[in-house]
Motif scaffolding. Structure first.
Motif, PDB file in Angstrom:
ATOM      1  N   GLN A 189      44.414  42.215  34.461  1.00  0.00           N
ATOM      2  CA  GLN A 189      43.381  41.324  33.932  1.00  0.00           C
ATOM      3  C   GLN A 189      43.927  39.950  33.562  1.00  0.00           C
ATOM      4  N   ASP A 193      44.550  37.064  39.987  1.00  0.00           N
ATOM      5  CA  ASP A 193      43.390  37.619  40.684  1.00  0.00           C
ATOM      6  C   ASP A 193      42.907  38.874  39.964  1.00  0.00           C
ATOM      7  N   PRO A 194      42.057  38.708  38.951  1.00  0.00           N
ATOM      8  CA  PRO A 194      41.583  39.871  38.197  1.00  0.00           C
ATOM      9  C   PRO A 194      40.837  40.897  39.047  1.00  0.00           C
ATOM     10  N   SER A 195      40.364  40.516  40.255  1.00  0.00           N
ATOM     11  CA  SER A 195      39.669  41.484  41.113  1.00  0.00           C
ATOM     12  C   SER A 195      40.622  42.536  41.666  1.00  0.00           C
ATOM     13  N   PHE A 196      41.923  42.289  41.566  1.00  0.00           N
ATOM     14  CA  PHE A 196      42.912  43.276  42.037  1.00  0.00           C
ATOM     15  C   PHE A 196      42.674  44.635  41.390  1.00  0.00           C
ATOM     16  N   ASP A 198      39.965  46.097  40.346  1.00  0.00           N
ATOM     17  CA  ASP A 198      38.843  46.824  40.937  1.00  0.00           C
ATOM     18  C   ASP A 198      39.206  47.370  42.317  1.00  0.00           C
ATOM     19  N   ARG A 199      39.907  46.577  43.129  1.00  0.00           N
ATOM     20  CA  ARG A 199      40.314  47.040  44.457  1.00  0.00           C
ATOM     21  C   ARG A 199      41.283  48.212  44.338  1.00  0.00           C
ATOM     22  N   LYS A 202      39.557  51.567  43.353  1.00  0.00           N
ATOM     23  CA  LYS A 202      38.758  52.195  44.409  1.00  0.00           C
ATOM     24  C   LYS A 202      39.551  53.223  45.205  1.00  0.00           C
TER      25      LYS A 202
END
Length: 284
Positions: A189, A193-196, A198-199, A202
């Protein structure tokens, strides 16, 4: 469950697994059928503790490395090659780290290795990679490594007292009450790249990404970029060519900018400080 202590990681499906049987199910998951490809393939070796006391380290990093490779293959591969990930379990043991490094060396398709996440095992394995010419990205606070080793760890340790290193925190945090922690990489966080996160989640079967997940992803990305540069310059990837390309790394990753100095230390590895208090990681 040994399977010669190595297994191929490039799968099409996942199985849910319980906390009690986490490792067993993980190995079954990693042994699933590979995605077919008409491209030629090359391999990256990941060595770490996937069994035993330190298995949480191996489980966290394996998903991060797999994610980076999966994303690269989904985008057409690297330099025309499909990249395969080969995992080798050292159990957090120095003798096993040497043995697994020798196994890595016997596979001519392996063009780089990442490991070993503990200072003792990193120290033990690094000379093997040096002797056989495999570019090795070392991921621990180990010192006095061979000059061929790329050290992706913080070079500075300015930290309030009492302070511990990241590898000390991973192995002993359950015994600690309050400590400052210096780490080479941020929590997801806090990364670029905070989206890391979520990826990662998954594909990670409920495993929560922390510091080593971001660092493992960055390590894999710089190796993939080095492979691509080597192919572009020389027509095909080799251990020697990938090592030369790694030395020229200039990459902006989750942990910030990554370049290496003449001694292959991470130039920008200044370290980040967090606080471990009441069983939680906090920003100081």
């Amino acid at each position: 469950m040994d399977v010669n202590r190595s297994w191929k990681l490039e799968v099409r499906s996942q199985k849910a697994f319980s906390d009690i049987l986490l490792l067993t199910s993980l190995l079954s998951f990693l042994l699933a059928a590979c995605v077919p490809s008409t491209r030629p393939s090359i391999k990256i070796a990941l060595v770490g503790p996937f069994e035993g006391r330190y298995r949480d380290i191996g489980i966290e990093v394996i998903y991060a490395v797999r994610l980076a490779i999966r994303e690269a293959n989904a985008q057409g591969g690297v330099g025309g090659y499909t990249v395969e990930l080969m995992g080798f379990d050292d159990g957090g043991d120095s003798d096993q780290a040497i043995l697994q490094a020798k196994k890595v060396a016997t596979d001519p398709q392996v063009v780089a290795a990442v490991g070993n996440w503990l200072p003792s095992t990193t120290q033990a394995a690094a000379p093997v990679y040096d002797r056989v010419g495999i570019p090795f990205v070392a991921m621990s606070s180990a010192i006095d490594l061979p000059s061929s080793t790329f050290r992706l760890w913080n070079r500075e340790s300015t930290c309030p007292s009492p302070c511990i290193t990241l590898d000390e925190w991973y192995t002993n945090h359950h015994l600690l009450i309050t400590n400052y922690l210096i780490t080479p990489s941020p929590l997801p966080q806090d990364s670029s790249d905070p989206s890391f996160a979520d990826r990662y989640k998954k594909i990670a079967q409920g495993v929560e990404p922390k510091f080593l997940a971001t660092l493992a992803y960055d390590a894999t990305k710089i190796i993939l970029a080095a492979i691509e540069r080597d192919v572009k310059a020389n027509g095909k990837p080799t251990r020697l060519g990938v090592a030369a390309a790694l030395a020229q790394t200039d990459y902006n990753g989750l942990s910030g900018r990554i370049t290496f100095d003449a001694k292959r230390n991470w130039n920008e590895g200044k370290g980040r400080v967090y606080k471990w208090e009441e069983g939680k990681i906090k920003r100081p």
